[in-house]
Scaffold this active site. Structure first.
Site, PDB file in Angstrom:
ATOM      1  CG  ASP A 137       1.866  -0.709   3.397  1.00  0.00           C
ATOM      2  OD1 ASP A 137       1.025  -0.570   4.380  1.00  0.00           O
ATOM      3  OD2 ASP A 137       1.637  -1.722   2.611  1.00  0.00           O
ATOM      4  CG  HIS A 173      -1.739  -1.057   1.506  1.00  0.00           C
ATOM      5  ND1 HIS A 173      -1.209  -2.262   2.000  1.00  0.00           N
ATOM      6  CD2 HIS A 173      -3.051  -1.338   1.248  1.00  0.00           C
ATOM      7  CE1 HIS A 173      -2.478  -3.151   2.157  1.00  0.00           C
ATOM      8  NE2 HIS A 173      -3.501  -2.460   1.692  1.00  0.00           N
TER       9      HIS A 173
HETATM   10  C1  XUL Z   1      -7.589  -6.542   4.047  1.00  0.00           C
HETATM   11  C2  XUL Z   1      -6.859  -6.927   3.136  1.00  0.00           C
HETATM   12  C3  XUL Z   1      -5.929  -5.908   2.295  1.00  0.00           C
HETATM   13  C4  XUL Z   1      -5.722  -6.019   1.101  1.00  0.00           C
HETATM   14  C5  XUL Z   1      -5.295  -4.900   0.595  1.00  0.00           C
HETATM   15  O1  XUL Z   1      -8.328  -7.554   4.824  1.00  0.00           O
HETATM   16  O2  XUL Z   1      -6.645  -8.230   2.656  1.00  0.00           O
HETATM   17  O3  XUL Z   1      -4.727  -5.963   2.858  1.00  0.00           O
HETATM   18  O4  XUL Z   1      -5.148  -7.181   0.648  1.00  0.00           O
HETATM   19  O5  XUL Z   1      -5.572  -3.671   0.698  1.00  0.00           O
END
Ligand code: XUL
Ligand code: CO
Length: 441
Positions: free
Chosen positions: A109, A106
């Site tokens: 992150d 993300h």
């Molecule tokens: C949340 C989840 C996230 C997504 C990316 O449950 O799985 O981490 O994978 O935003």
């Protein structure tokens, strides 16, 4: 900062070798042998393992009852860019030692979000430059990028489905930057997990309007990225609930319908997560079958939930029977379309040794590798395929074939029913199928 670029974070742990199932070395793969060919491809190319930046390098183990338990050295830098660079050093060291080819992130992150939009933009562009160098030096690649449009309080009512247009626009600005970062790092795909795209109460929610906004938003993001030359696939990651009471991307079937409704079916596929499947009262195999049936089996977020408490616990995979069943679908579908297997999983709060995160990823990789080997054996050496096909053999010729070809109408079915009389029962043979799986495990 002299330490940046020169620190070994996971001291005393080297590259994880493949030693086979007779090995007693806990820091070796027992089944994941990257160059071994299974069903015409190396394990490396089938599985395309990725490390999730958020859990492995950001998640300190905080829960509603207490603070984190992990002391990440990179969190001790007060300057956000120094912290981000040290974290990237640790990340690339870890991924390289695991021998995996990919990571996923993300936006925030990679580096802490700034106090203004412009500050965040500057930070992101600096850390992307640094990670470009790390990528080039290590050969590690980006499976997918995404944006965190669910943690900050501004997104408490959603991002693309927020009733306030200005919040939607803010999410648009953020996702533009996340798409830019993904493209700058040669990301192979881009993920949308609708973290707060849903509702807490229908009393204050115009569902149809929010769904229309979400459809338009995804099309807008796609058009931007395509215009910049992005050739990868966009993935939607279904999840039925948590954090919202109800999320619009509930499960694979819901998302397939949504993508067709909004004309997104040619650019988007699914990123399916095991624990999200179980939250939706499905198995992972079910979700994969649905996606594969629509040509949309894009990518996998590998983890597992807890059947006793039902939470999204994001544990590392270790259930060989369930993963084998999923890999049967995987092989039958011809693998993933563009994606890989991303360990969206975290070690437990009380797993605090340096080597725990290695054991976690080794176990996850071995579970998938072993399941791949077993599924391949079941398909090529057992009566499994033949038994399945036999169940449908009445459609292979005669009236059944004509029906499949669309040549029979309701009166034809009526005539056949009348002349057949009462029918003999055909066993589903479920226990036999289960025993075949068990035998090959
Ligand atoms: C949340 C989840 C996230 C997504 C990316 O449950 O799985 O981490 O994978 O935003
Ligand atoms: Co996920």
């Amino acid at each position: 900062m002299a330490l940046i670029g020169n620190t070994e974070f996971y001291k005393g742990i080297g590259e994880i070798p493949f030693e086979g199932k007779e090995s007693d070395n806990p820091l070796a793969f027992k089944y994941y042998n990257p160059e071994q060919v299974v069903a015409g491809k190396t394990m490396r190319d089938h599985l395309r393992f990725a490390v999730a930046y958020w859990h492995t390098f950001c998640g300190v183990g905080a829960d509603p009852f207490g603070p984190g338990t992990q002391n990440f050295p990179w969190d001790n830098f007060s300057d956000p860019l120094d912290a981000a660079k040290a974290k990237a050093d640790a990340a690339f060291e870890f991924i390289t030692k695991m021998g995996f080819d990919y990571f996923c992130f993300h936006d925030f992150d990679l580096v802490r979000e700034g106090s203004t939009f412009s500050e965040s933009e500057k930070r992101l562009s600096s850390i992307v430059d640094y990670i470009k160098e790390k990528k080039a030096a290590s050969g590690v690649k980006l499976l997918w990028g995404t944006a965190n449009c669910f943690s900050h309080p501004r997104y408490m009512n959603g991002a693309a489905t927020n009733p306030d247009f200005n919040v939607l626009a803010r999410a648009g600005g953020q996702i533009k930057l996340a798409l830019d970062a993904t493209m700058a790092l040669d990301g192979e795909n881009y993920v949308f997990w609708g973290g707060r795209e849903g509702y807490m109460s229908l009393l204050n929610t115009d569902m149809k309007r929010e769904l229309d906004h979400m459809g338009r938003f995804l099309a807008t993001a796609r058009d931007y990225a395509r215009k910049q030359g992005f050739k990868g696939t966009f993935f939607i990651e279904p999840k039925p609930m948590e954090p919202m009471k109800h999320q619009y991307d509930f499960d694979a079937a819901t998302v397939v319908g949504f993508l067709h409704q909004y004309g997104l079916q040619d650019d988007f596929k699914l990123n399916l997560e095991v624990n999200h499947a179980t939250l939706a009262s499905h198995t992972m195999q079910h979700e994969m079958e649905v996606a594969a049936a629509h040509g949309m089996l894009g990518s996998i977020d590998a983890n597992r939930g807890d059947y006793q408490n039902g939470w999204d616990t994001d544990q590392f995979p270790n259930n060989i029977t369930e993963v084998t069943e999923a890999m049967l679908t995987f092989l039958k579908a011809g693998g993933l379309q563009g994606g890989g297997i991303n360990f969206d999983a975290k070690i437990r709060r009380n797993s605090t040794d340096l080597d725990d995160v290695f054991h976690a990823h080794i176990g996850g990789a071995d579970t998938f590798a072993r399941a791949l080997l077993i599924a391949d054996k079941i398909i090529t050496s057992s009566p499994y395929n033949e038994l399945r096909e036999k169940r449908y053999q009445s459609f292979d010729s005669g009236k059944g074939k004509e029906y499949e070809l669309g040549k029979l109408d309701m009166t034809d079915l009526y005539e056949i029913a009348k002349s057949n009389g009462e029918l003999e029962l055909q066993s589903g043979k479920q226990e036999l199928f289960e025993n075949i799986v068990n035998q090959y495990i």
